[in-house]
Design an enzyme around this catalytic site. Structure first.
Site, PDB file in Angstrom:
ATOM      1  N   ASP A  32     -16.391  -0.003  -4.198  1.00  0.00           N
ATOM      2  CA  ASP A  32     -17.907   1.150  -4.094  1.00  0.00           C
ATOM      3  C   ASP A  32     -16.454   1.490  -5.715  1.00  0.00           C
ATOM      4  O   ASP A  32     -15.452   2.151  -5.060  1.00  0.00           O
ATOM      5  CB  ASP A  32     -17.733   1.909  -3.632  1.00  0.00           C
ATOM      6  CG  ASP A  32     -18.117   2.944  -3.655  1.00  0.00           C
ATOM      7  OD1 ASP A  32     -19.188   3.302  -5.133  1.00  0.00           O
ATOM      8  OD2 ASP A  32     -18.866   4.540  -2.795  1.00  0.00           O
ATOM      9  N   GLU A  82      11.936   2.483 -15.572  1.00  0.00           N
ATOM     10  CA  GLU A  82      12.048   2.108 -14.243  1.00  0.00           C
ATOM     11  C   GLU A  82      11.639   0.711 -14.645  1.00  0.00           C
ATOM     12  O   GLU A  82      11.055  -0.601 -13.983  1.00  0.00           O
ATOM     13  CB  GLU A  82      11.720   2.239 -12.700  1.00  0.00           C
ATOM     14  CG  GLU A  82       9.897   2.837 -12.927  1.00  0.00           C
ATOM     15  CD  GLU A  82       9.872   3.245 -11.629  1.00  0.00           C
ATOM     16  OE1 GLU A  82      10.045   2.614 -11.203  1.00  0.00           O
ATOM     17  OE2 GLU A  82       9.040   4.546 -11.606  1.00  0.00           O
ATOM     18  N   CYS A 114      10.629   7.034 -10.591  1.00  0.00           N
ATOM     19  CA  CYS A 114       9.516   8.049 -11.806  1.00  0.00           C
ATOM     20  C   CYS A 114      10.348   9.235 -12.015  1.00  0.00           C
ATOM     21  O   CYS A 114      10.166  10.132 -12.310  1.00  0.00           O
ATOM     22  CB  CYS A 114       8.064   8.236 -11.112  1.00  0.00           C
ATOM     23  SG  CYS A 114       7.650   6.555 -10.286  1.00  0.00           S
ATOM     24  N   THR A 155      -3.973   1.114  -9.649  1.00  0.00           N
ATOM     25  CA  THR A 155      -2.795   2.486 -10.039  1.00  0.00           C
ATOM     26  C   THR A 155      -1.957   2.221 -11.586  1.00  0.00           C
ATOM     27  O   THR A 155      -0.706   2.792 -11.382  1.00  0.00           O
ATOM     28  CB  THR A 155      -2.442   2.585  -8.756  1.00  0.00           C
ATOM     29  OG1 THR A 155      -1.844   1.763  -8.480  1.00  0.00           O
ATOM     30  CG2 THR A 155      -3.575   3.421  -7.803  1.00  0.00           C
ATOM     31  N   SER A 204       4.314   5.179   1.050  1.00  0.00           N
ATOM     32  CA  SER A 204       5.081   5.894  -0.091  1.00  0.00           C
ATOM     33  C   SER A 204       4.235   7.665  -0.481  1.00  0.00           C
ATOM     34  O   SER A 204       4.947   8.024  -0.588  1.00  0.00           O
ATOM     35  CB  SER A 204       4.115   4.761  -0.966  1.00  0.00           C
ATOM     36  OG  SER A 204       3.261   4.407  -1.692  1.00  0.00           O
ATOM     37  N   HIS A 236       4.833  14.734 -10.093  1.00  0.00           N
ATOM     38  CA  HIS A 236       4.258  14.101 -10.318  1.00  0.00           C
ATOM     39  C   HIS A 236       3.117  12.687 -10.223  1.00  0.00           C
ATOM     40  O   HIS A 236       2.337  13.075  -8.862  1.00  0.00           O
ATOM     41  CB  HIS A 236       5.586  13.235  -9.480  1.00  0.00           C
ATOM     42  CG  HIS A 236       5.355  11.070 -10.256  1.00  0.00           C
ATOM     43  ND1 HIS A 236       5.141  11.245 -11.436  1.00  0.00           N
ATOM     44  CD2 HIS A 236       4.792   9.444  -8.899  1.00  0.00           C
ATOM     45  CE1 HIS A 236       4.955   9.273 -10.985  1.00  0.00           C
ATOM     46  NE2 HIS A 236       4.973   9.539  -9.519  1.00  0.00           N
ATOM     47  N   LYS A 245      -3.556  16.151  -3.153  1.00  0.00           N
ATOM     48  CA  LYS A 245      -3.360  16.032  -2.102  1.00  0.00           C
ATOM     49  C   LYS A 245      -1.859  16.620  -2.211  1.00  0.00           C
ATOM     50  O   LYS A 245      -1.394  17.614  -0.751  1.00  0.00           O
ATOM     51  CB  LYS A 245      -2.650  14.587  -0.893  1.00  0.00           C
ATOM     52  CG  LYS A 245      -3.407  13.864  -0.798  1.00  0.00           C
ATOM     53  CD  LYS A 245      -2.893  12.152  -1.175  1.00  0.00           C
ATOM     54  CE  LYS A 245      -4.594  11.239  -0.717  1.00  0.00           C
ATOM     55  NZ  LYS A 245      -5.063  11.162   0.778  1.00  0.00           N
ATOM     56  N   ASN A 283      -0.949   5.682 -14.061  1.00  0.00           N
ATOM     57  CA  ASN A 283       0.505   5.676 -14.272  1.00  0.00           C
ATOM     58  C   ASN A 283       1.417   5.668 -14.786  1.00  0.00           C
ATOM     59  O   ASN A 283       0.933   4.346 -15.301  1.00  0.00           O
ATOM     60  CB  ASN A 283       0.894   5.213 -12.621  1.00  0.00           C
ATOM     61  CG  ASN A 283       2.106   5.840 -12.153  1.00  0.00           C
ATOM     62  OD1 ASN A 283       2.834   6.528 -13.197  1.00  0.00           O
ATOM     63  ND2 ASN A 283       2.430   5.289 -10.645  1.00  0.00           N
ATOM     64  N   SER A 316      10.192   6.919  -5.869  1.00  0.00           N
ATOM     65  CA  SER A 316      10.168   5.714  -4.477  1.00  0.00           C
ATOM     66  C   SER A 316      11.971   5.810  -4.327  1.00  0.00           C
ATOM     67  O   SER A 316      12.559   5.676  -5.153  1.00  0.00           O
ATOM     68  CB  SER A 316       9.152   5.117  -4.853  1.00  0.00           C
ATOM     69  OG  SER A 316       8.351   5.789  -5.062  1.00  0.00           O
TER      70      SER A 316
HETATM   71  N1  CAA Z   1     -15.670   6.597  -2.814  1.00  0.00           N
HETATM   72  C1  CAA Z   1     -15.107   7.843  -1.659  1.00  0.00           C
HETATM   73  N2  CAA Z   1     -13.236   7.493  -1.949  1.00  0.00           N
HETATM   74  C2  CAA Z   1     -13.010   6.235  -0.628  1.00  0.00           C
HETATM   75  C3  CAA Z   1     -13.738   5.386  -1.241  1.00  0.00           C
HETATM   76  C4  CAA Z   1     -15.764   6.034  -1.371  1.00  0.00           C
HETATM   77  N3  CAA Z   1     -16.630   4.788  -1.775  1.00  0.00           N
HETATM   78  N4  CAA Z   1     -14.150   4.648  -0.560  1.00  0.00           N
HETATM   79  C5  CAA Z   1     -12.604   5.070  -0.006  1.00  0.00           C
HETATM   80  N5  CAA Z   1     -12.217   6.355  -0.491  1.00  0.00           N
HETATM   81  C6  CAA Z   1     -10.771   6.540  -0.444  1.00  0.00           C
HETATM   82  C7  CAA Z   1     -10.335   6.345   0.870  1.00  0.00           C
HETATM   83  O1  CAA Z   1     -10.788   7.347   2.285  1.00  0.00           O
HETATM   84  C8  CAA Z   1      -9.059   6.759   0.801  1.00  0.00           C
HETATM   85  O2  CAA Z   1      -8.431   8.341   0.526  1.00  0.00           O
HETATM   86  P1  CAA Z   1      -7.282   9.493   1.219  1.00  0.00           P
HETATM   87  O3  CAA Z   1      -6.344   9.125   0.783  1.00  0.00           O
HETATM   88  O4  CAA Z   1      -7.995  10.549   1.732  1.00  0.00           O
HETATM   89  O5  CAA Z   1      -8.149   8.789   2.889  1.00  0.00           O
HETATM   90  C9  CAA Z   1      -8.498   6.994  -0.619  1.00  0.00           C
HETATM   91  O6  CAA Z   1     -10.036   6.428  -1.312  1.00  0.00           O
HETATM   92  C10 CAA Z   1      -7.632   5.806  -0.582  1.00  0.00           C
HETATM   93  O7  CAA Z   1      -8.581   4.225  -0.458  1.00  0.00           O
HETATM   94  P2  CAA Z   1      -7.266   3.577   1.247  1.00  0.00           P
HETATM   95  O8  CAA Z   1      -6.886   4.267   2.159  1.00  0.00           O
HETATM   96  O9  CAA Z   1      -7.925   2.327   1.282  1.00  0.00           O
HETATM   97  O10 CAA Z   1      -6.620   2.974   0.135  1.00  0.00           O
HETATM   98  P3  CAA Z   1      -6.103   1.440  -0.212  1.00  0.00           P
HETATM   99  O11 CAA Z   1      -5.829   0.737   0.013  1.00  0.00           O
HETATM  100  O12 CAA Z   1      -7.145   1.438  -1.520  1.00  0.00           O
HETATM  101  O13 CAA Z   1      -4.614   2.633  -1.465  1.00  0.00           O
HETATM  102  C11 CAA Z   1      -2.574   3.655  -2.224  1.00  0.00           C
HETATM  103  C12 CAA Z   1      -4.271   3.174  -1.392  1.00  0.00           C
HETATM  104  C13 CAA Z   1      -1.909   2.960  -0.933  1.00  0.00           C
HETATM  105  C14 CAA Z   1      -2.296   4.685  -3.052  1.00  0.00           C
HETATM  106  C15 CAA Z   1      -2.004   2.371  -2.993  1.00  0.00           C
HETATM  107  O14 CAA Z   1      -3.758   2.522  -4.426  1.00  0.00           O
HETATM  108  C16 CAA Z   1      -1.378   2.409  -3.541  1.00  0.00           C
HETATM  109  O15 CAA Z   1      -0.134   1.126  -3.054  1.00  0.00           O
HETATM  110  N6  CAA Z   1      -0.463   2.402  -5.018  1.00  0.00           N
HETATM  111  C17 CAA Z   1       0.501   2.350  -5.171  1.00  0.00           C
HETATM  112  C18 CAA Z   1       1.715   2.860  -4.823  1.00  0.00           C
HETATM  113  C19 CAA Z   1       1.476   4.873  -5.511  1.00  0.00           C
HETATM  114  O16 CAA Z   1       1.418   4.990  -6.108  1.00  0.00           O
HETATM  115  N7  CAA Z   1       1.990   5.365  -3.896  1.00  0.00           N
HETATM  116  C20 CAA Z   1       2.281   7.096  -4.110  1.00  0.00           C
HETATM  117  C21 CAA Z   1       3.292   7.619  -3.633  1.00  0.00           C
HETATM  118  S1  CAA Z   1       5.044   7.186  -4.087  1.00  0.00           S
HETATM  119  C22 CAA Z   1       5.036   7.212  -5.864  1.00  0.00           C
HETATM  120  O17 CAA Z   1       4.427   8.782  -6.136  1.00  0.00           O
HETATM  121  C23 CAA Z   1       6.050   6.293  -7.429  1.00  0.00           C
HETATM  122  C24 CAA Z   1       4.976   5.847  -8.320  1.00  0.00           C
HETATM  123  O18 CAA Z   1       5.137   6.267  -8.958  1.00  0.00           O
HETATM  124  C25 CAA Z   1       4.782   4.789  -7.532  1.00  0.00           C
END
Ligand code: CAA
Length: 395
Positions: A32, A82, A114, A155, A204, A236, A245, A283, A316
């Site tokens: 979605d 990186e 980052c 992302t 993360s 960041h 958040k 990103n 990270s």
């Molecule tokens: N409508 C609206 N929202 C929805 C939805 C819908 N239909 N379906 C799901 N969502 C929401 C969920 O409720 C969730 O919200 P919350 O976080 O508020 O709970 C959000 O969408 C994400 O969904 P999931 O919880 O199912 O998560 P995911 O499996 O999609 O993974 C992630 C999300 C972990 C960020 C993943 O994209 C990821 O691993 N990204 C790379 C790592 C990253 O960026 N980490 C950030 C911190 S580390 C950092 O900052 C360094 C860097 O640059 C990498």
């Protein structure tokens, strides 16, 4: 003793002329689109052409601010990334050549996920404080690439930011107080033999928030500004929802300590305008917080002169830093808002198959000659890789 004003004099960013609309990815992955638009807060992600890499992104970002006058003053290039292209040679040396910088200019590459551009900025301020006649060119450039079909795939993104750091800057004075947090964790990493990052995604995001609170507390202990004195916040931005958040988390953490009391709506407004560019670029790792700063300065309707901006940088692994700066009066005259907007507007939307084709970029390992397929529209391009060497051209 008066303190010398040191900080960011100019800021310019660059991204690929190709992007994938996340609607295309959502349809392909049966997701979605609300999850991408609201759940992670992203609409589009930049995808580099085969003839683009961190060097061309960086050179294209820096070209606008490296005038002849600056060329004569730049004593150091600090290149944060990186997405390194070589274990030994700094990517900035190629940029030094493409931009015709002086031979008596030092160049070095910095890495800590980052976070490294913040380290570069602080080092640049220290160098300028030592010799206020010089400028330091700080560059961050990255390509965020995750496995196809992974939760992190939406992302991805790519971009570079270039900043001139000098005395009496026209944009932002950087304050000396900082708050740091370092902890040895495996939340996101990329071993040398991998083209894509490995990530423990949910962990993360928790580490990011933990590092924010610890950096903030350390910033306070080190004499940082109270929460109510900061009128904008740049975080960041691996994806824009992470910035929201973080902002909520800082609000909860500080609301009791604020003598004036914090109003949630007013506090939320302090994030306004910092997310605009990242939402459609994706990103760009080490560059992303600073593209957020450009987004704020270039899109804010309010006059930010004299306002204090708080910054939270997270890399990270992990290393984090909270610091602040003050916007300089007349800053709007030193921005490149129109050029940045024109670049973003001119980008080409990819189909899913075109995205797949670019994602599988050529990476010759045996010394064979590979001429890169033309695609990039920037001034600097990666022409070919031959005998393990990279050949760049200026068009
Ligand atoms: N409508 C609206 N929202 C929805 C939805 C819908 N239909 N379906 C799901 N969502 C929401 C969920 O409720 C969730 O919200 P919350 O976080 O508020 O709970 C959000 O969408 C994400 O969904 P999931 O919880 O199912 O998560 P995911 O499996 O999609 O993974 C992630 C999300 C972990 C960020 C993943 O994209 C990821 O691993 N990204 C790379 C790592 C990253 O960026 N980490 C950030 C911190 S580390 C950092 O900052 C360094 C860097 O640059 C990498």
């Amino acid at each position: 003793m008066t303190t010398l004003s040191v900080g960011i004099d100019q800021i310019s960013f660059y991204t690929s002329n190709f992007y994938l609309d996340l609607g295309v990815l959502a349809e392909r992955n049966g997701i979605d689109i609300g999850k991408y638009h609201r759940g992670i807060g992203q609409e589009k992600m930049g995808v580099p052409a085969h003839d683009e890499d961190i060097v061309t992104l960086a050179a294209n970002a820096a070209d606008r601010i490296v005038t002849d006058e600056e060329r004569a003053r730049i004593s150091t290039v600090l290149f944060a990334t990186e997405t390194g292209i070589d274990q030994s040679k700094a990517a900035g040396v190629y940029v030094h050549s493409l931009l015709n910088l002086r031979n008596d200019c030092r160049v070095v590459e910095l890495k800590q996920a980052c976070y490294s551009c913040t380290a570069a900025l602080q080092m640049a301020c220290a160098l300028v404080a030592r010799n206020p006649e010089q400028s330091v060119l700080v560059i961050a450039a990255d390509v965020a690439r995750y496995d196809l079909g992974s939760a992190a795939e939406p992302t991805q993104g790519c971009g570079a930011v270039a900043m001139i750091v000098k005395a009496q800057p026209r944009l932002l004075e950087i304050h000396p107080q900082v708050g740091n947090y370092t902890e040895d964790v495996m939340d996101f990493w990329r071993p040398n033999y991998r083209k894509t990052a490995l990530v423990d995604g949910k962990f993360s995001t928790k580490m990011y928030l933990k590092a924010l609170i610890n950096s903030w507390d350390n910033y306070q202990n080190n004499g940082g500004l109270p929460i109510g004195s900061l009128s904008r916040f740049c975080y960041h931005l691996p994806f824009t929802q992470m910035g929201k958040k973080a902002h909520n988390s800082l609000f909860r953490h500080t609301k009791d300590s604020s003598q004036a009391g914090l109003d949630k709506d007013e506090f939320d407004a302090k994030l306004q305008d910092t997310l605009t560019y990242n939402r459609i670029i994706g990103n760009s790792y080490s560059a992303s917080m600073f593209i957020g700063l450009a987004s704020l300065l270039e899109n804010s309707q309010a006059d930010l002169a004299g306002q204090h901006i708080g910054f939270f940088s997270y890399g990270s692994g992990c290393v984090a830093e909270f610091f602040a700066g003050t916007v300089v009066a007349g800053y709007e005259k030193a921005l490149f808002a129109d050029a940045h907007q024109a670049m973003l507007d001119a980008r080409h939307a990819l189909s899913y198959d075109e995205y797949l084709d670019l994602w599988h970029y050529p990476d010759p390992c045996e010394g064979e000659v590979v001429t890169m397929r033309a695609g990039a529209t920037g001034k600097f391009k990666l022409a070919r890789i031959y005998e393990h060497k990279r050949d760049y051209v200026c068009c």
